[in-house]
Motif scaffolding. Structure first.
Motif, PDB file in Angstrom:
ATOM      1  N   ARG A  12     -21.723  -8.079 -55.029  1.00 44.45           N
ATOM      2  CA  ARG A  12     -20.441  -8.610 -55.507  1.00 44.45           C
ATOM      3  C   ARG A  12     -19.338  -8.298 -54.509  1.00 44.45           C
ATOM      4  O   ARG A  12     -18.496  -9.156 -54.213  1.00 44.45           O
ATOM      5  CB  ARG A  12     -20.115  -8.010 -56.882  1.00 44.45           C
ATOM      6  N   ASP A  13     -19.322  -7.070 -53.975  1.00 48.07           N
ATOM      7  CA  ASP A  13     -18.298  -6.719 -52.996  1.00 48.07           C
ATOM      8  C   ASP A  13     -18.425  -7.582 -51.740  1.00 48.07           C
ATOM      9  O   ASP A  13     -17.424  -7.982 -51.148  1.00 48.07           O
ATOM     10  CB  ASP A  13     -18.414  -5.241 -52.619  1.00 48.07           C
ATOM     11  N   TYR A  16     -16.901 -10.872 -52.420  1.00 45.37           N
ATOM     12  CA  TYR A  16     -15.449 -10.815 -52.339  1.00 45.37           C
ATOM     13  C   TYR A  16     -14.990 -10.951 -50.886  1.00 45.37           C
ATOM     14  O   TYR A  16     -14.059 -11.714 -50.572  1.00 45.37           O
ATOM     15  CB  TYR A  16     -14.931  -9.480 -52.900  1.00 45.37           C
ATOM     16  N   ALA A  30      -9.673 -14.345 -55.091  1.00 43.41           N
ATOM     17  CA  ALA A  30      -9.842 -13.771 -56.428  1.00 43.41           C
ATOM     18  C   ALA A  30     -10.080 -14.872 -57.459  1.00 43.41           C
ATOM     19  O   ALA A  30     -10.913 -14.726 -58.363  1.00 43.41           O
ATOM     20  CB  ALA A  30      -8.601 -12.949 -56.795  1.00 43.41           C
ATOM     21  N   CYS A  33     -13.617 -16.059 -57.244  1.00 45.24           N
ATOM     22  CA  CYS A  33     -14.578 -15.071 -57.734  1.00 45.24           C
ATOM     23  C   CYS A  33     -14.393 -14.741 -59.211  1.00 45.24           C
ATOM     24  O   CYS A  33     -15.202 -14.005 -59.788  1.00 45.24           O
ATOM     25  CB  CYS A  33     -14.479 -13.790 -56.901  1.00 45.24           C
ATOM     26  N   GLN A  37      -6.479 -10.533 -58.604  1.00 48.40           N
ATOM     27  CA  GLN A  37      -6.231 -10.246 -57.192  1.00 48.40           C
ATOM     28  C   GLN A  37      -6.233  -8.748 -56.940  1.00 48.40           C
ATOM     29  O   GLN A  37      -6.764  -8.267 -55.926  1.00 48.40           O
ATOM     30  CB  GLN A  37      -4.904 -10.855 -56.734  1.00 48.40           C
ATOM     31  N   LEU A  40      -9.863  -7.507 -56.871  1.00 46.83           N
ATOM     32  CA  LEU A  40     -10.554  -7.888 -55.638  1.00 46.83           C
ATOM     33  C   LEU A  40     -10.055  -7.066 -54.457  1.00 46.83           C
ATOM     34  O   LEU A  40     -10.845  -6.561 -53.648  1.00 46.83           O
ATOM     35  CB  LEU A  40     -10.375  -9.384 -55.375  1.00 46.83           C
ATOM     36  N   GLN A  43     -11.510  -3.558 -54.506  1.00 41.80           N
ATOM     37  CA  GLN A  43     -12.907  -3.488 -54.108  1.00 41.80           C
ATOM     38  C   GLN A  43     -13.085  -3.672 -52.608  1.00 41.80           C
ATOM     39  O   GLN A  43     -13.946  -3.032 -51.993  1.00 41.80           O
ATOM     40  CB  GLN A  43     -13.722  -4.545 -54.871  1.00 41.80           C
TER      41      GLN A  43
END
Length: 311
Positions: A12-13, A16, A30, A33, A37, A40, A43
């Motif tokens: 997931r990271d 991003y 953001a 995904c 914001q 995101l 992360q």
């Protein structure tokens, strides 16, 4: 060398970070995904701290990867592609044309082909859940490359060696003219008859523009020429008497209200090949070949299966 545990990395990271690189904007990344914001951004900062690398150069008006960031983001894309291939391989075992299938369609075809396509697919593939997207060819190919769609229905050929293509039907072009245009006095026309100053075109980015120029053996027109932003606007410009153009067969449907404004004429040897496009790396390739074969056997009205030399 500092040891970095893999448990600290998440797909997931990486998604991003790739979204920020694609869009060069944290807010739009953001939105893509489906997160805030702030979430995101946090992360991405945690990933930078874990890797001990600044991935992006940031300012109020500018977001761009650093040299180290560009190198790592490229590797991240490979990781995501491998993960998607793993999911697709698992999906292929349980019926590749069941569940969600994301199909993109080019803008000069979608509104005219999809209405007849959907009932056909619902009867033949009742377990299929469709998600449709429409845009120009280049953005659609980018979505296909980045696994945002599974299949693309577009005019062939498609450049590049990352895609497989299968023709599904031939769509004729017709000449469409204002009712009082001098060319309407002729019952039969060739494409050479259209290579004049009154030929109207779509804006750059539409594959139909390039096809019209190629068919008529013309160079791009002068900057002052009026260009249509869409096929519907092109039709309106013809109806207003501004000129004539080549219109694909399927776009002529349901135009009875225009009969007093425009005249259509058949053209010799003027058509485009519509095909199905997918990533070479997609393990569902054999199923997509079967899908293309099914579409070839059911061409839309007014169109024909592609000739054997194109298969």
């Amino acid at each position: 060398m500092t040891y970095i545990p893999l448990s600290g990395l998440s797909l997931r990271d990486i998604e991003y970070v790739v979204a920020v690189d694609d869009l060069r904007n944290f807010s739009r990344a953001a939105e893509r995904c489906g997160v805030s914001q702030a979430g995101l951004s946090e992360q991405v900062r945690k990933l930078e701290a874990l890797l001990d690398i600044t991935l992006f150069e940031r300012s109020r008006r500018h977001v761009a990867p650093t040299p180290d960031g560009a190198r790592l983001i490229a590797l991240g894309r490979e990781v995501l592609a491998a993960a998607r291939a793993m999911v697709e391989a698992a999906r292929a075992r349980t019926g590749p044309l069941e569940g969600l299938l994301r199909i993109g369609v080019i803008a000069t075809l979608g509104p005219y082909y999809v209405p007849s396509l959907l009932p056909l697919l619902r009867r033949a593939y009742p377990e299929l859940k469709l998600q449709l997207t429409e845009s120009l060819t280049a953005p659609m190919l980018k979505k296909l490359r980045q696994d945002e769609i599974d299949l693309l229905i577009a005019a062939l050929p498609i450049a590049g060696d990352t895609f497989d293509c299968a023709p599904i039907f031939e769509e004729p072009f017709l000449g469409v003219f204002p009712r009082d245009h001098k060319l309407t006095q002729r019952r039969k026309l060739t494409v050479e008859d259209l290579s004049g100053p009154d030929l109207l075109l779509l804006e750059d980015g539409h594959c139909l523009r390039d096809q019209a120029l190629a068919i008529c053996s013309m160079a791009p027109q002068h900057d002052e020429q009026r260009l249509a932003t869409s096929l519907e606007m092109l039709w309106h410009m013809i109806g207003a008497g501004e000129g004539y153009s080549l219109i694909p067969q399927l776009a002529l449907r349901n135009r009875a209200e225009w009969k007093d404004l425009v005249v259509t004429r058949p053209l010799d040897d003027a058509s485009r090949t519509i095909g199905l496009v997918w990533r070479k790396s997609d393990p569902r390739g054999p199923a997509f070949e079967d899908f293309a074969r099914f579409l070839r056997e059911n061409p839309p009205e007014g169109c024909t299966p592609p000739p054997s030399e194109k298969l």
